[in-house]
Structures are given as C-alpha cells and as structure tokens.
Design an enzyme around this catalytic site. Sequence first.
Site, PDB file in Angstrom:
ATOM      1  N   LYS A 187       3.287  -5.985   8.735  1.00  0.00           N
ATOM      2  CA  LYS A 187       4.113  -4.920   9.324  1.00  0.00           C
ATOM      3  C   LYS A 187       4.160  -5.080  10.849  1.00  0.00           C
ATOM      4  CE  LYS A 187       4.167   0.162   9.930  1.00  0.00           C
ATOM      5  NZ  LYS A 187       3.592   1.457   9.501  1.00  0.00           N
TER       6      LYS A 187
ATOM      7  N   ASP B 243       5.555   3.305  16.674  1.00  0.00           N
ATOM      8  CA  ASP B 243       5.913   4.259  15.626  1.00  0.00           C
ATOM      9  C   ASP B 243       5.797   5.690  16.149  1.00  0.00           C
ATOM     10  OD1 ASP B 243       6.442   5.615  13.315  1.00  0.00           O
ATOM     11  OD2 ASP B 243       4.556   5.087  12.297  1.00  0.00           O
TER      12      ASP B 243
ATOM     13  N   LYS C 200       6.099  12.392  15.097  1.00  0.00           N
ATOM     14  CA  LYS C 200       4.653  12.613  15.051  1.00  0.00           C
ATOM     15  C   LYS C 200       4.243  13.557  16.179  1.00  0.00           C
ATOM     16  CE  LYS C 200       3.213   7.996  13.428  1.00  0.00           C
ATOM     17  NZ  LYS C 200       2.619   8.350  12.147  1.00  0.00           N
TER      18      LYS C 200
ATOM     19  N   ASP D 236       0.953  -0.352  15.740  1.00  0.00           N
ATOM     20  CA  ASP D 236       1.481  -0.329  14.373  1.00  0.00           C
ATOM     21  C   ASP D 236       2.080  -1.685  13.960  1.00  0.00           C
ATOM     22  OD1 ASP D 236       1.667   1.170  12.065  1.00  0.00           O
ATOM     23  OD2 ASP D 236       3.627   2.037  12.554  1.00  0.00           O
TER      24      ASP D 236
ATOM     25  N   ASP E  36       9.006   8.995   9.007  1.00  0.00           N
ATOM     26  CA  ASP E  36       7.723   8.453   9.458  1.00  0.00           C
ATOM     27  C   ASP E  36       7.089   7.522   8.414  1.00  0.00           C
ATOM     28  OD1 ASP E  36       5.619   8.008  11.128  1.00  0.00           O
ATOM     29  OD2 ASP E  36       4.657   9.964  10.857  1.00  0.00           O
TER      30      ASP E  36
ATOM     31  N   GLU F  56       8.033   4.704   7.550  1.00  0.00           N
ATOM     32  CA  GLU F  56       8.951   3.602   7.867  1.00  0.00           C
ATOM     33  C   GLU F  56       8.355   2.245   7.510  1.00  0.00           C
ATOM     34  OE1 GLU F  56       6.826   4.775   9.965  1.00  0.00           O
ATOM     35  OE2 GLU F  56       5.973   2.866  10.613  1.00  0.00           O
TER      36      GLU F  56
ATOM     37  N   ARG G  64       6.806   1.206   4.840  1.00  0.00           N
ATOM     38  CA  ARG G  64       7.186   0.742   3.498  1.00  0.00           C
ATOM     39  C   ARG G  64       8.672   0.381   3.443  1.00  0.00           C
ATOM     40  NH1 ARG G  64       4.894   6.109   0.881  1.00  0.00           N
ATOM     41  NH2 ARG G  64       3.649   5.891   2.757  1.00  0.00           N
TER      42      ARG G  64
HETATM   43  N1  BES Z   1       1.886   3.870  11.013  1.00  0.00           N
HETATM   44  C1  BES Z   1       1.687   5.032  10.252  1.00  0.00           C
HETATM   45  C2  BES Z   1       0.336   5.090   9.574  1.00  0.00           C
HETATM   46  C3  BES Z   1      -0.878   5.121  10.448  1.00  0.00           C
HETATM   47  C4  BES Z   1      -1.469   6.309  10.802  1.00  0.00           C
HETATM   48  C5  BES Z   1      -1.475   3.946  10.872  1.00  0.00           C
HETATM   49  C6  BES Z   1      -2.608   6.311  11.575  1.00  0.00           C
HETATM   50  C7  BES Z   1      -2.605   3.959  11.649  1.00  0.00           C
HETATM   51  C8  BES Z   1      -3.178   5.144  11.992  1.00  0.00           C
HETATM   52  C9  BES Z   1       2.746   5.130   9.159  1.00  0.00           C
HETATM   53  O1  BES Z   1       3.991   4.638   9.495  1.00  0.00           O
HETATM   54  C10 BES Z   1       2.934   6.574   8.825  1.00  0.00           C
HETATM   55  O2  BES Z   1       3.346   7.296   9.686  1.00  0.00           O
HETATM   56  N2  BES Z   1       2.616   6.933   7.601  1.00  0.00           N
HETATM   57  C11 BES Z   1       2.766   8.277   7.147  1.00  0.00           C
HETATM   58  C12 BES Z   1       3.286   8.232   5.733  1.00  0.00           C
HETATM   59  C13 BES Z   1       3.696   9.551   5.186  1.00  0.00           C
HETATM   60  C14 BES Z   1       4.821  10.147   5.989  1.00  0.00           C
HETATM   61  C15 BES Z   1       4.104   9.377   3.740  1.00  0.00           C
HETATM   62  C16 BES Z   1       1.412   8.966   7.224  1.00  0.00           C
HETATM   63  O3  BES Z   1       0.394   8.318   6.956  1.00  0.00           O
HETATM   64  O4  BES Z   1       1.383  10.129   7.592  1.00  0.00           O
HETATM   65 ZN    ZN Z   2       3.996   3.175  10.943  1.00  0.00          ZN
HETATM   66 MN    MN Z   3       5.164   6.107  10.491  1.00  0.00          MN
END
Ligand code: BES
Ligand code: ZN
Ligand code: MN
Length: 502
Positions: free
Chosen positions: A267, A272, A279, A290, A349, A351, A353
């Site tokens: 990735k 992000d 966020k 990220d 968020d 994104e 996947r």
């Molecule tokens: N990049 C984030 C996940 C992340 C969070 C990585 C903290 C490292 C530290 C990812 O893109 C994300 O925002 N995931 C969401 C998914 C949800 C919206 C289904 C999450 O984990 O809140």
């Molecule tokens: Zn992310």
């Molecule tokens: Mn995200």
Amino acid sequence: MKFDVKTGDICAWECDAVVVNLFEGVEKPGGATGAINSALGGAIVELIKNGEIKGELHEVHIVHSLGKIPARIVAVAGLGKKENFNADKIRTVMGDTVRTLKKHNCRRIATIIHGAGIGGIEPGPAAQAIVEGCLLGSYTFNKHVTKKEEEHDIEKIILLERDKAGLGMIKSGVNRGVIYAEAAIMTRDMVNEPANHMTPTHMAEIAEKIAEECGLESTIFNRKEMEKAGMGALLGVAQGTSQPPKFIVLSYRGNNAGKDTIGFVGKGLTFDSGGLSLKGQEFMSDMKGDMSGGAAVIAAIGAIARLKLKVNVTAVIPATENLPGGRALKPGDVLRTMNGKTIEVVNTDAEGRLILSDALSYAVKNGLSPIIDMATLTGACHVALGDLYAGVFTNDQSLVDRLIKAGAEEGENLWQLPMPEEYEEQNKSEIADIKNSGGRYGGAITGALFLKQFIADTPWVHMDIAGPFMSEKASGVLVKGATGFGVRTLISFAEKYAGKGG
Ligand code: BES
Ligand code: ZN
Ligand code: MN
C-alpha cells in the site's frame, strides 16, 4: 558506520570501547567476559556481586578501563535469560549497546560475536544479527534539521574472533546484515519523510533509482495508463488530490528456469487524511506513513536483487494521496475495479482496500504467485495486536507458516487472525458487488475478507502492519518513528523460497 572482521585478543584491542556480554544470573563469567574481568582486576565480578550488573536484556553497563587495557571503555551487555536466547536477542543487545556507546563518545568499537559460543548460534547468523542491530539501533532521521547538534557517529565496528576457522562465515554474515539493514533503513527514510516530500511521484522516482542500481525492470503507470487498465478504484481515491497517482511495478528475475514469480504488493498511500470521511487530528498525525507497505516492498525487492537470490519477484505499489476536495470521492459513490467488480464506497477512509483491489487484480492478472501484500490497513489491527505484532491472513496455511517463521527469525512478529466466511456478510452491498467497510466489529478481518475478493485462487497472505509500522520509543533495533517493519521478513522469506529451488 563500517564493519570489519578480525582475529585477535579482545583484551589487547586498540579502540574506544570493547563489547562483552553476560547471561542473566551468571556470577563468574568465562570466555571473553572472563578474560576482560581478569584484565580489569576482577571489576566485572565485583559489579555482579554488588548487583550493579545483572545481565538482563536491555542492560548495558559501562566500565571504565582506566588504562588496564587499551580500550577506554568496556560495555557489558546483558543477554537476558539463557533459555530465551536466540539470534534476535543479539540484534536487540547491539541496538541498545550502540546507542549507549554513542552517548559515551565512542567511535571505534570492537565486539565479540555474541551467541556464537555458549549461546549456540551459528557464527554467520550471529554476525548478521550484530550488524543489523548496530545499523538499525543507531538510526536517526535528521535530514530536515538545519542546525544539527554536534554528534559523534560510530565510525567502525570490528567483529573480533579468536581463531581463523569461522572467518568466512562471519564475513558473509556481515555482508548479508548490511544488505538486510540497509533495506530496512531505506524504508524508514521513506516513511519518516514528510508527505509534502514523499509524494507518489517521489516514490516512483525512488523506485526507478533502485531499479537502476539493482538491475530491476521498472514500469510506472500514469493516470492515463491506469484509466486504460481499468483501475477505477485507485483512480477514485486519487480524484481528491492534485498530486498525480503512480502505479509502480518492479521486477527481478533471478531464476529464469523457475516458473513462479512471487508478487509483493504494498500500500503506497503517501498521505491518508481520510478523504471526505475526514480523520480527527489525533488519527491523522502518523498518516505520512501510510505508504509503509509500499516502501517495504520496494526496499525488499532491491535487497533481493543485491543478494542475487535465485528467485523471481515482482513488486506492485499503488501510490496516491487520500484528500478531501471538490473532486474527491464521496460516501455512496460506486467504483469499478480492474477485475470488473464494483465497490460501494461507504467510507472514504477505507481507501487502502480500494487501491489494493486494483493492485491485487493486476498481480493476479499477471500470474504472480504466491502473493504477499503488506499494508497499514486498519486501526482495528493495531487495537487488536498492539505495536509489536502485524496481523496475517491467508488462504494457504503452509504459505503463512513459512512467512511467520521468516518473520520470527528476523524478530518481526506476525500473528495469524481468522477469516471466517460468516463475516463476509458484513461487506455486502445492496447497490454494488461489495462495500468498502464492514463496520466496527472485526475490522481487521473484514478488511482482509475484502481483499480476498480480488485474489482469485492464488496462494496469498495479507499482512496488516498498522500496529508495528511506527515505534513510540527506542528499544533494541527500534528507534522512535518508522520501524521498517516487514522488509526483513520479506527478504528472509525470499531467501528461503530460493533455497527450495525458487
Ligand atoms: N491507514 C488507515 C489505517 C491505519 C490506522 C493505519 C492507524 C495505521 C494506523 C486506513 O486507511 C484506515 O483509515 N482504515 C479505517 C478503515 C475503516 C474506515 C473501515 C480504520 O481503520 O479506521
Ligand atoms: Zn490508509
Ligand atoms: Mn484511511
């Protein structure tokens, strides 16, 4: 920092500091530590008696030699409990030791090969671990500080061996250690780099530079080429930013006779913000990292080429920012991926996947097998496993077993989580084939189940590194900031894969 391998007597070695060791609970050390103790008139045994030196892991005790031996300082490094000892403890010990010796203004250091005696570790892996520990533990990222504090870097580390017999193995261990550690350091540098510098374009430039240096084939898709390939999910995420997205492909062919090409997919989200599903500040601060998975696979394939492993590998990195804006993806939008599946975007968020769905489709379409993807995918995985474990998910148990073993040897912890079919329900959409968030519960698992939709029957492991990609503090090989997690696991996995005939 340079390394050299020499034969000689540690008690007579001319340098700033010599490093010896002690297992926890040992009262009368033998070997090199015993010899140094005698040369110092029994100082080490006295310190053990007084309870000042215990031999615990992370303990580095400084003893001043006051002219009794040529070295100004003796560092007695704790190896911890003998029953817990393994090659990774050597890395930890050297990481802690180099940080301590740097503070004591040491530039030239000689160390014995920890673990190669009563520790029962082969001299090659022991030397490799020493080198990785020294390079990773002394890592700093200060390129943007204009007024640098005067800091004395360690110039040279001598690995001292008493007899000539194991010298060849030790030297090759040192070479491998340098390649492994430099790959992790390259990843740390990329991850620590602020997002205004580490754009998708810059990531692509770095990938091309590595390709040139290591003899890899490289292809970088621009927006038009992504459109042509039908990468609608990656393009959807990239809509919100004015930074052009890049789809990076690097290939190494080290085994022309081999039929498999391993796919590493990382990735490459260079920042992000969450997009319109923005966020909060607290959750945005580390999001320049990220792209850790992407950086890791770029560095890993470079190292695999430097090691000239007899294996074929292709690394695939979808790179973009995720920002809100007038053209940004909106909750409710539907995207069409490269393999024809449609996705309802319920949360902008989620994104990672989205961009990985196109990257995995590309990897499958190009016949890569097995596929290992690495991504900072879910906060849920960080919550579940903490800072020191990545979650792994698979459709091929023997493949994940091999990856977990490779990780354990490098001190990178992987913990397998389940992928129950029942949870697939959570990703179902009413208006498209699938939706990009399965809700709050089992978030790391529903993320993995989403990715599984795009890998067909290819043997596959998904690594969620959202926990270990950054470290809060310095300890062992880790320093505060990016860790380079996963790079050494991938190199070691490829090395074992090559050993099996590629
Ligand atoms: N990049 C984030 C996940 C992340 C969070 C990585 C903290 C490292 C530290 C990812 O893109 C994300 O925002 N995931 C969401 C998914 C949800 C919206 C289904 C999450 O984990 O809140
Ligand atoms: Zn992310
Ligand atoms: Mn995200």
